[in-house]
Design a protein around this motif. Structure first.
Motif, mmCIF file in Angstrom:
data_model
loop_
_atom_site.group_PDB
_atom_site.id
_atom_site.type_symbol
_atom_site.label_atom_id
_atom_site.label_comp_id
_atom_site.label_asym_id
_atom_site.label_seq_id
_atom_site.Cartn_x
_atom_site.Cartn_y
_atom_site.Cartn_z
ATOM 1 N N GLU A 135 28.966 26.275 27.642
ATOM 2 C CA GLU A 135 28.661 27.937 28.421
ATOM 3 C C GLU A 135 29.116 27.836 29.483
ATOM 4 O OE1 GLU A 135 25.990 29.525 26.752
ATOM 5 O OE2 GLU A 135 26.311 28.119 25.203
ATOM 6 N N GLU A 136 29.401 27.143 30.556
ATOM 7 C CA GLU A 136 30.090 26.275 31.922
ATOM 8 C C GLU A 136 31.515 27.941 31.601
ATOM 9 O OE1 GLU A 136 28.893 23.686 30.583
ATOM 10 O OE2 GLU A 136 27.753 23.353 32.283
ATOM 11 N N ASP A 137 32.216 28.071 30.524
ATOM 12 C CA ASP A 137 33.293 28.487 30.461
ATOM 13 C C ASP A 137 32.339 30.187 30.059
ATOM 14 O OD1 ASP A 137 34.820 26.447 30.361
ATOM 15 O OD2 ASP A 137 35.104 26.002 28.297
ATOM 16 N N ILE A 138 31.454 29.908 29.365
ATOM 17 C CA ILE A 138 31.772 31.666 28.911
ATOM 18 C C ILE A 138 31.090 32.343 30.203
ATOM 19 C CG2 ILE A 138 29.872 32.570 27.631
ATOM 20 C CD1 ILE A 138 29.521 30.499 25.477
ATOM 21 N N ALA A 139 30.435 31.455 31.289
ATOM 22 C CA ALA A 139 29.861 32.070 32.166
ATOM 23 C C ALA A 139 30.982 32.412 32.969
ATOM 24 C CB ALA A 139 28.971 30.683 33.038
ATOM 25 N N ALA A 140 31.819 31.321 33.893
ATOM 26 C CA ALA A 140 33.249 31.664 34.207
ATOM 27 C C ALA A 140 34.106 33.420 34.006
ATOM 28 C CB ALA A 140 34.383 30.883 34.439
ATOM 29 N N ASP A 141 33.940 33.715 32.489
ATOM 30 C CA ASP A 141 34.585 34.542 31.983
ATOM 31 C C ASP A 141 33.837 35.943 32.451
ATOM 32 O OD1 ASP A 141 35.360 36.500 29.645
ATOM 33 O OD2 ASP A 141 36.901 34.715 29.697
ATOM 34 N N ILE A 142 32.525 35.316 32.357
ATOM 35 C CA ILE A 142 31.550 36.716 32.565
ATOM 36 C C ILE A 142 31.835 37.329 34.243
ATOM 37 C CG2 ILE A 142 28.904 37.133 32.831
ATOM 38 C CD1 ILE A 142 28.257 35.855 29.754
ATOM 39 N N ASP A 143 31.749 35.954 34.612
ATOM 40 C CA ASP A 143 31.661 36.447 36.825
ATOM 41 C C ASP A 143 32.724 36.761 36.701
ATOM 42 O OD1 ASP A 143 29.244 35.012 36.922
ATOM 43 O OD2 ASP A 143 30.091 33.109 37.052
ATOM 44 N N ARG A 144 34.242 36.734 36.212
ATOM 45 C CA ARG A 144 35.415 37.292 36.120
ATOM 46 C C ARG A 144 35.286 39.042 35.828
ATOM 47 N NH1 ARG A 144 37.512 32.578 34.755
ATOM 48 N NH2 ARG A 144 37.798 32.608 33.066
ATOM 49 N N ALA A 145 34.116 39.782 34.902
ATOM 50 C CA ALA A 145 33.567 40.786 34.669
ATOM 51 C C ALA A 145 32.959 41.080 35.741
ATOM 52 C CB ALA A 145 33.183 40.559 33.006
ATOM 53 N N ARG A 146 32.330 40.632 36.590
ATOM 54 C CA ARG A 146 31.361 40.669 37.014
ATOM 55 C C ARG A 146 32.357 41.272 38.232
ATOM 56 N NH1 ARG A 146 26.509 37.052 37.465
ATOM 57 N NH2 ARG A 146 26.176 38.714 39.035
ATOM 58 N N ARG A 148 35.293 41.872 38.795
ATOM 59 C CA ARG A 148 36.310 43.108 38.233
ATOM 60 C C ARG A 148 35.405 44.152 38.574
ATOM 61 N NH1 ARG A 148 38.368 40.123 33.858
ATOM 62 N NH2 ARG A 148 36.838 41.538 32.399
ATOM 63 N N ASN A 149 33.759 44.514 38.506
ATOM 64 C CA ASN A 149 32.734 45.664 38.450
ATOM 65 C C ASN A 149 32.312 45.737 39.865
ATOM 66 O OD1 ASN A 149 33.336 46.823 35.336
ATOM 67 N ND2 ASN A 149 33.307 45.153 35.374
ATOM 68 N N SER A 150 32.452 45.102 40.595
ATOM 69 C CA SER A 150 31.599 44.976 41.921
ATOM 70 C C SER A 150 32.041 45.630 42.649
ATOM 71 C CB SER A 150 31.984 43.436 42.110
ATOM 72 O OG SER A 150 33.827 43.415 42.776
ATOM 73 N N ARG A 151 31.396 45.907 43.534
ATOM 74 C CA ARG A 151 31.332 46.934 44.777
ATOM 75 C C ARG A 151 31.337 46.354 45.756
ATOM 76 N NH1 ARG A 151 26.624 50.065 47.023
ATOM 77 N NH2 ARG A 151 24.574 48.331 46.446
ATOM 78 N N SER A 238 39.758 39.539 66.673
ATOM 79 C CA SER A 238 39.058 40.589 66.895
ATOM 80 C C SER A 238 37.795 40.920 65.751
ATOM 81 C CB SER A 238 39.506 41.859 67.455
ATOM 82 O OG SER A 238 39.955 41.879 68.631
ATOM 83 N N LEU A 239 36.718 41.139 65.835
ATOM 84 C CA LEU A 239 35.863 40.342 64.137
ATOM 85 C C LEU A 239 35.531 42.241 63.409
ATOM 86 C CD1 LEU A 239 35.561 39.642 61.209
ATOM 87 C CD2 LEU A 239 33.214 38.864 62.340
ATOM 88 N N ASN A 240 36.132 43.362 63.208
ATOM 89 C CA ASN A 240 35.416 44.621 63.594
ATOM 90 C C ASN A 240 34.667 44.937 62.437
ATOM 91 O OD1 ASN A 240 38.474 44.870 65.043
ATOM 92 N ND2 ASN A 240 38.866 44.960 63.288
ATOM 93 N N ALA A 241 34.673 44.311 61.080
ATOM 94 C CA ALA A 241 33.613 44.200 59.953
ATOM 95 C C ALA A 241 33.097 43.278 59.160
ATOM 96 C CB ALA A 241 34.010 45.273 59.654
ATOM 97 N N ILE A 242 32.387 43.096 58.678
ATOM 98 C CA ILE A 242 31.941 42.001 57.709
ATOM 99 C C ILE A 242 31.907 42.707 56.675
ATOM 100 C CG2 ILE A 242 30.856 39.990 57.146
ATOM 101 C CD1 ILE A 242 30.146 40.002 60.014
ATOM 102 N N LYS A 243 32.192 42.581 54.959
ATOM 103 C CA LYS A 243 31.991 42.954 53.540
ATOM 104 C C LYS A 243 31.719 42.015 52.566
ATOM 105 C CE LYS A 243 35.384 46.763 54.859
ATOM 106 N NZ LYS A 243 36.478 47.439 54.593
ATOM 107 N N PHE A 244 30.657 42.544 51.940
ATOM 108 C CA PHE A 244 31.023 41.308 50.391
ATOM 109 C C PHE A 244 30.579 42.084 49.261
ATOM 110 C CE2 PHE A 244 26.695 41.913 50.963
ATOM 111 C CZ PHE A 244 26.410 41.635 49.283
ATOM 112 N N ASN A 245 31.801 41.585 48.067
ATOM 113 C CA ASN A 245 31.287 42.300 47.092
ATOM 114 C C ASN A 245 30.473 41.935 46.161
ATOM 115 O OD1 ASN A 245 33.869 42.886 46.908
ATOM 116 N ND2 ASN A 245 34.485 41.039 46.529
ATOM 117 N N GLU A 246 29.049 42.673 46.515
ATOM 118 C CA GLU A 246 28.133 42.990 45.415
ATOM 119 C C GLU A 246 28.602 42.936 43.887
ATOM 120 O OE1 GLU A 246 23.730 44.907 46.327
ATOM 121 O OE2 GLU A 246 24.851 45.989 45.536
#
Length: 426
Positions: A135-146, A148-151, A238-246
């Motif tokens: 199940e962990e392998d499947i979840a990891a594959d899905i996470d990679r797809a997520r 790739r499609n993050s914003r 100098s820290l200009n901005a912070i972002k994260f992948n949703e």
């Protein structure tokens, strides 16, 4: 042009003596004369119009000999090798035995393909272990797809966390002096990626937008720049901005966007099937690697070092080609990594040795088992190559000899033969 003598100097090292008749040699001299006369000044004649006899009188009878010999060697040597029926595996060294009005007698020394023996290639015992899909392998594959499609989402209400993207300006100093390559502005650094010097990214965590601060790191002792290897450095940040992948939610709508399926369950089932197929292929590859190890171990041959050196050079050329596809070249790569062409050849040498031994072992099995490839199989392989490289089949045939195609096909069949006769323990 004819072979005069073949001598085995030592194991796998041969010397042949072959001659070039006077008419062929004379024709080569005349060809060189006509090419070179345009550059030669002889008093009493317009430039490029001096007779050959006058040039030879002025500069010596052998003035055109060296170029003429270089002109005739390729064909003469190739014909002599065919007559001697030797499989050359090194660059030949040439010497002139005699040169006179009767023609030329030449010598060539080179290494030949060794005599090979191999036993016990049937019934090789190997282990095959197919990894179970979890199940962990499947979840990891899905996470990679997520992923790739993050914003990318801007963060304004908290400090940097592990996994964020920190946009920074930085400049590095060693012993108080700024060093080359240690400065950038507006750089997006993924925290936790490990792309920077150990300790660098961790010290960005906890800081807020607009902060200016220093961090201290130590360059690895094996760092590619000798001037910085093992030294402590201070980076002004100098820290200009912070972002994260949703990441998108894992639901049926996401599944419909990224696949041909309608539900999460269908999507997971497909991922599992693909991972099972991959694990099966990985297990087969591991079996083949064990078989190749056994064949290399079973091989008996005194292999000339030239064969290993040539194969290592092939690896270097192949690496150069791949670099050029990425817009780089070997010289640039060596400059930034601190390597040399010689060190790269040494790095590739173990792979080259394995490759040469594997090929020799499989070619011997082809011989022992009478393995062959049909004309239809050769044509099919030409078609495959044409498709792979986007060329017409006739163009591929101009570039690759049919014998080479046939040899490769027979070697592949030898691999299949040994695998089919192996004792595989699951």
């Amino acid at each position: 042009m004819a072979l005069k003598k073949t001598t085995e100097v030592e194991k796998n090292l041969y010397e042949i003596e072959f001659d070039v008749d006077k008419d062929t040699f004379e024709a080569a001299i005349e060809k060189v004369y006509r090419k070179e006369v345009k550059k030669i000044n002889v008093p009493g004649f317009r430039k490029g119009k001096a007779p050959r006899s006058m040039i030879e009188k002025m500069y010596g009878k052998g003035v055109f000999y060296e170029d003429a010999i270089n002109e005739i060697i390729p064909d003469a040597y190739e014909n002599a090798i065919k007559e001697a029926d030797l499989k050359v595996v090194s660059r030949p060294e040439f010497d002139i035995v005699t040169i006179d009005d009767n023609g030329v007698v030449l010598k060539a020394k080179f290494f030949v393909k060794p005599t090979v023996e191999i036993k016990n290639y049937k019934g090789i015992e190997v282990d095959k272990t197919v990894k179970e899909v979890t199940e962990e392998d499947i979840a990891a594959d899905i996470d990679r797809a997520r992923q790739r499609n993050s914003r990318v989402v801007d963060v304004t209400d908290r400090a940097v966390q592990d996994g964020d993207i920190a946009n920074i300006d930085y400049e590095g100093f060693c012993d108080g002096v700024a060093f080359d390559g240690g400065k950038a502005e507006g750089y997006d650094l993924s925290i936790g990626s490990g792309s920077f010097i150990p300790g660098f990214e961790e010290q960005i965590i906890g800081h807020n937008i607009g902060e200016k601060f220093d961090i201290t790191v130590t360059f690895p002792t094996e760092y590619h720049s000798a001037d910085l290897a093992g030294k402590e450095a201070i980076f002004k940040i100098s820290l200009n901005a912070i972002k994260f992948n949703e990441l998108p939610a894992l639901d049926d709508e996401f599944v419909k966007d990224v696949s041909e399926f309608d539900t999460v369950d269908e999507y997971k089932a497909d991922i599992k099937a693909k991972l099972e197929k991959k694990n099966e292929q990985d297990a087969d590859n591991a079996v083949e690697a064990q078989i190749i190890d056994a064949l290399v171990e079973a091989l008996e041959a005194d292999i000339p070092a030239a064969m290993f050196e040539n194969e290592a050079e092939n690896f270097v050329r192949d690496y150069d080609s791949r670099l050029r596809m990425q817009g780089l070249d070997l010289n640039t790569y060596c400059k930034y990594t601190g390597q040399t062409l010689e060190s790269m050849r040494e790095q590739f040498m173990p792979m080259a040795q394995r490759q040469v031994k594997t090929r020799l072992a499989l070619e011997k099995i082809v011989e022992l088992e009478g393995i062959d490839a049909t004309a239809e199989e050769v044509e099919a392989e030409y078609a495959n190559l044409a498709t792979a490289y986007g060329l017409e089949a006739d163009k591929v045939k101009e570039l690759v000899e049919a014998d080479a195609i046939k040899s490769d096909l027979c070697v592949k069949k030898a691999v299949d033969f040994v695998k089919s006769n192996a004792k595989v323990k699951a």
